[in-house]
Design a protein around this motif. Structure first.
Motif, mmCIF file in Angstrom:
data_model
loop_
_atom_site.group_PDB
_atom_site.id
_atom_site.type_symbol
_atom_site.label_atom_id
_atom_site.label_comp_id
_atom_site.label_asym_id
_atom_site.label_seq_id
_atom_site.Cartn_x
_atom_site.Cartn_y
_atom_site.Cartn_z
ATOM 1 N N LEU A 192 0.830 -1.205 0.000
ATOM 2 C CA LEU A 192 0.000 0.000 0.000
ATOM 3 C C LEU A 192 0.867 1.259 0.000
ATOM 4 C CD1 LEU A 192 -3.040 0.440 -0.184
ATOM 5 C CD2 LEU A 192 -3.056 0.970 2.236
ATOM 6 N N ASN A 193 1.520 1.485 -1.114
ATOM 7 C CA ASN A 193 2.375 2.650 -1.316
ATOM 8 C C ASN A 193 1.512 3.902 -1.472
ATOM 9 O OD1 ASN A 193 3.750 4.653 -3.244
ATOM 10 N ND2 ASN A 193 5.458 3.350 -2.625
ATOM 11 N N ALA A 194 1.639 4.837 -0.545
ATOM 12 C CA ALA A 194 0.783 6.029 -0.529
ATOM 13 C C ALA A 194 0.942 6.862 -1.794
ATOM 14 C CB ALA A 194 1.107 6.874 0.694
ATOM 15 N N GLY A 195 2.192 7.041 -2.241
ATOM 16 C CA GLY A 195 2.429 7.841 -3.440
ATOM 17 C C GLY A 195 1.751 7.249 -4.652
ATOM 18 N N LEU A 196 1.838 5.937 -4.799
ATOM 19 C CA LEU A 196 1.210 5.262 -5.931
ATOM 20 C C LEU A 196 -0.309 5.345 -5.869
ATOM 21 C CD1 LEU A 196 1.329 3.462 -8.428
ATOM 22 C CD2 LEU A 196 1.515 1.482 -6.909
ATOM 23 N N GLU A 197 -0.852 5.152 -4.672
ATOM 24 C CA GLU A 197 -2.307 5.219 -4.514
ATOM 25 C C GLU A 197 -2.844 6.604 -4.870
ATOM 26 O OE1 GLU A 197 -4.309 2.294 -3.284
ATOM 27 O OE2 GLU A 197 -2.439 1.697 -4.235
ATOM 28 N N ILE A 198 -2.134 7.630 -4.433
ATOM 29 C CA ILE A 198 -2.567 9.006 -4.692
ATOM 30 C C ILE A 198 -2.417 9.352 -6.170
ATOM 31 C CG2 ILE A 198 -2.031 11.438 -4.241
ATOM 32 C CD1 ILE A 198 -1.251 10.508 -1.364
ATOM 33 N N SER A 199 -1.305 8.983 -6.773
ATOM 34 C CA SER A 199 -1.072 9.273 -8.195
ATOM 35 C C SER A 199 -2.110 8.588 -9.077
ATOM 36 C CB SER A 199 0.329 8.824 -8.612
ATOM 37 O OG SER A 199 1.320 9.558 -7.930
ATOM 38 N N THR A 200 -2.428 7.350 -8.732
ATOM 39 C CA THR A 200 -3.437 6.609 -9.492
ATOM 40 C C THR A 200 -4.783 7.302 -9.413
ATOM 41 O OG1 THR A 200 -2.295 4.501 -9.114
ATOM 42 C CG2 THR A 200 -4.621 4.389 -9.716
ATOM 43 N N THR A 201 -5.146 7.737 -8.222
ATOM 44 C CA THR A 201 -6.427 8.421 -8.026
ATOM 45 C C THR A 201 -6.464 9.764 -8.752
ATOM 46 O OG1 THR A 201 -6.661 7.354 -5.865
ATOM 47 C CG2 THR A 201 -8.057 9.269 -6.294
ATOM 48 N N GLN A 202 -5.361 10.491 -8.725
ATOM 49 C CA GLN A 202 -5.314 11.779 -9.414
ATOM 50 C C GLN A 202 -5.522 11.624 -10.916
ATOM 51 O OE1 GLN A 202 -1.462 13.174 -8.072
ATOM 52 N NE2 GLN A 202 -2.380 14.490 -6.505
ATOM 53 N N THR A 203 -4.955 10.557 -11.481
ATOM 54 C CA THR A 203 -5.084 10.328 -12.919
ATOM 55 C C THR A 203 -6.448 9.770 -13.285
ATOM 56 O OG1 THR A 203 -2.711 9.896 -13.134
ATOM 57 C CG2 THR A 203 -4.127 9.073 -14.896
ATOM 58 N N ASN A 204 -6.864 8.721 -12.577
ATOM 59 C CA ASN A 204 -8.077 7.993 -12.950
ATOM 60 C C ASN A 204 -9.365 8.618 -12.443
ATOM 61 O OD1 ASN A 204 -6.127 6.262 -13.910
ATOM 62 N ND2 ASN A 204 -6.605 4.585 -12.520
ATOM 63 N N PRO A 224 -5.560 -1.540 -4.816
ATOM 64 C CA PRO A 224 -6.821 -0.977 -4.322
ATOM 65 C C PRO A 224 -7.274 0.273 -5.060
ATOM 66 C CG PRO A 224 -5.385 -1.573 -2.497
ATOM 67 C CD PRO A 224 -4.555 -1.676 -3.744
ATOM 68 N N SER A 225 -6.357 1.204 -5.286
ATOM 69 C CA SER A 225 -6.749 2.468 -5.919
ATOM 70 C C SER A 225 -7.117 2.273 -7.379
ATOM 71 C CB SER A 225 -5.630 3.499 -5.791
ATOM 72 O OG SER A 225 -4.451 3.045 -6.428
ATOM 73 N N TYR A 226 -6.506 1.279 -8.028
ATOM 74 C CA TYR A 226 -6.817 1.049 -9.443
ATOM 75 C C TYR A 226 -8.253 0.576 -9.609
ATOM 76 C CZ TYR A 226 -6.603 -0.625 -14.234
ATOM 77 O OH TYR A 226 -6.857 -0.815 -15.569
ATOM 78 N N SER A 227 -8.619 -0.492 -8.911
ATOM 79 C CA SER A 227 -9.977 -1.013 -9.055
ATOM 80 C C SER A 227 -11.016 0.003 -8.558
ATOM 81 C CB SER A 227 -10.129 -2.336 -8.305
ATOM 82 O OG SER A 227 -9.787 -2.203 -6.944
ATOM 83 N N ALA A 228 -10.696 0.700 -7.470
ATOM 84 C CA ALA A 228 -11.639 1.688 -6.929
ATOM 85 C C ALA A 228 -11.825 2.874 -7.874
ATOM 86 C CB ALA A 228 -11.155 2.177 -5.571
ATOM 87 N N SER A 229 -10.731 3.339 -8.455
ATOM 88 C CA SER A 229 -10.818 4.491 -9.361
ATOM 89 C C SER A 229 -11.528 4.127 -10.659
ATOM 90 C CB SER A 229 -9.426 5.049 -9.660
ATOM 91 O OG SER A 229 -8.600 4.083 -10.289
ATOM 92 N N LYS A 230 -11.338 2.897 -11.124
ATOM 93 C CA LYS A 230 -12.038 2.456 -12.327
ATOM 94 C C LYS A 230 -13.527 2.275 -12.048
ATOM 95 C CE LYS A 230 -8.586 2.435 -15.178
ATOM 96 N NZ LYS A 230 -8.527 3.342 -16.326
ATOM 97 N N ALA A 231 -13.860 1.859 -10.823
ATOM 98 C CA ALA A 231 -15.273 1.765 -10.437
ATOM 99 C C ALA A 231 -15.903 3.155 -10.426
ATOM 100 C CB ALA A 231 -15.391 1.116 -9.064
ATOM 101 N N TYR A 232 -15.139 4.133 -9.958
ATOM 102 C CA TYR A 232 -15.617 5.518 -9.962
ATOM 103 C C TYR A 232 -15.928 5.952 -11.388
ATOM 104 C CZ TYR A 232 -15.767 10.568 -9.210
ATOM 105 O OH TYR A 232 -16.170 11.877 -9.175
ATOM 106 N N MET A 233 -14.985 5.688 -12.296
ATOM 107 C CA MET A 233 -15.171 6.073 -13.701
ATOM 108 C C MET A 233 -16.423 5.436 -14.280
ATOM 109 S SD MET A 233 -11.272 5.815 -15.200
ATOM 110 C CE MET A 233 -11.733 6.326 -16.856
#
Length: 238
Positions: A91-103, A142-151
């Motif tokens: 659960l890398n915070a930087g990766l989770e945040i960057s993924t959310t910012q993009t997606n 986590p952020s990938y699947s969650a952000s894609k669900a948002y989309m």
């Protein structure tokens, strides 16, 4: 001929989709962070390609989109294809945040702008590349699947809004499974589609202005099974 803008078209699905539209004779605006890759495509189709180089996590997204629309003299189809995602085992915070910012953040800002542009214009087509991963959560990303669900959920809301407002605006949710691009990461991948086959299906679905498309089509079955699976069993997979 249509005027198509693809956000995130320097490689993979975005680039191949741009090529499909170009070969069909349409005018295409492409964006991405790597200007040299945008210019490479522009050099191949100098009369049809317009470029705007920017990162969707920046602060001037709509300014860049407006500039591209102005260059092209309008917009008929808007495709949000920018995406980020990687395995976040610890659960890398930087990766989770960057993924959310993009997606999420970049997606919302540009898609809202495109929708309102089409409202004023009276017609248009919005598409976005989400993922079959949007169906359920995933412990590895986590952020990938969650952000894609948002989309995916947001696109459904836009489709409903367009219908409620009686607007001629089509909304297409593109949900790929595994496609042979740099986004296909991890072990045990299955049903990995060749890029050209995946993009062929996406292009034809967009031409038909479909509401949702699974790529390849067999992933509709996987999505259905994932939705039906009880958490007790699903958690062993995700």
């Amino acid at each position: 001929m249509k005027k198509v803008i693809i956000i995130g078209a320097t490689s993979g699905i975005g680039k191949e989709l741009a090529l499909r539209y170009l070969k069909a004779g349409h005018t295409v605006g492409i964006t991405g962070r790597r200007k040299e890759l945008l210019q490479e495509l522009q050099q191949q189709y100098p009369q049809q390609v317009f470029i705007e180089c920017f990162d969707v996590t920046g602060t001037n997204n709509t300014t860049h989109l407006n500039a591209l629309i102005q260059q092209m003299g309008g917009m008929d189809v808007f495709v949000y294809n920018s995406g980020m995602g990687d395995i976040s085992k610890e659960l890398n915070a930087g990766l989770e945040i960057s993924t959310t910012q993009t997606n999420v953040n970049g997606f919302v800002e540009l898609t809202v702008h495109a929708f309102n542009y089409f409202v004023t214009q009276g017609h248009g087509h919005i598409a976005a590349t989400s993922s079959v991963a949007s169906t359920r959560g995933n412990s590895w990303a986590p952020s990938y699947s969650a952000s894609k669900a948002y989309m995916s959920t947001y696109m459904e809301g836009l489709a409903m809004k367009a219908e409620r407002m009686k607007l001629t605006i089509a909304v297409t949710d593109i949900q790929p499974g595994f496609v042979k691009t740099k986004m296909a990461k991890g072990e045990g991948l299955f049903w990995v589609a060749e890029l050209d086959k995946a993009v062929d299906q996406i292009f034809h679905a967009l031409e038909k202005r479909k509401r949702k498309v699974y790529v390849t089509k067999r992933w509709a079955l996987v999505a259905w099974m994932m939705k039906q699976m009880p958490y007790t069993f699903y958690k062993k997979m995700g």
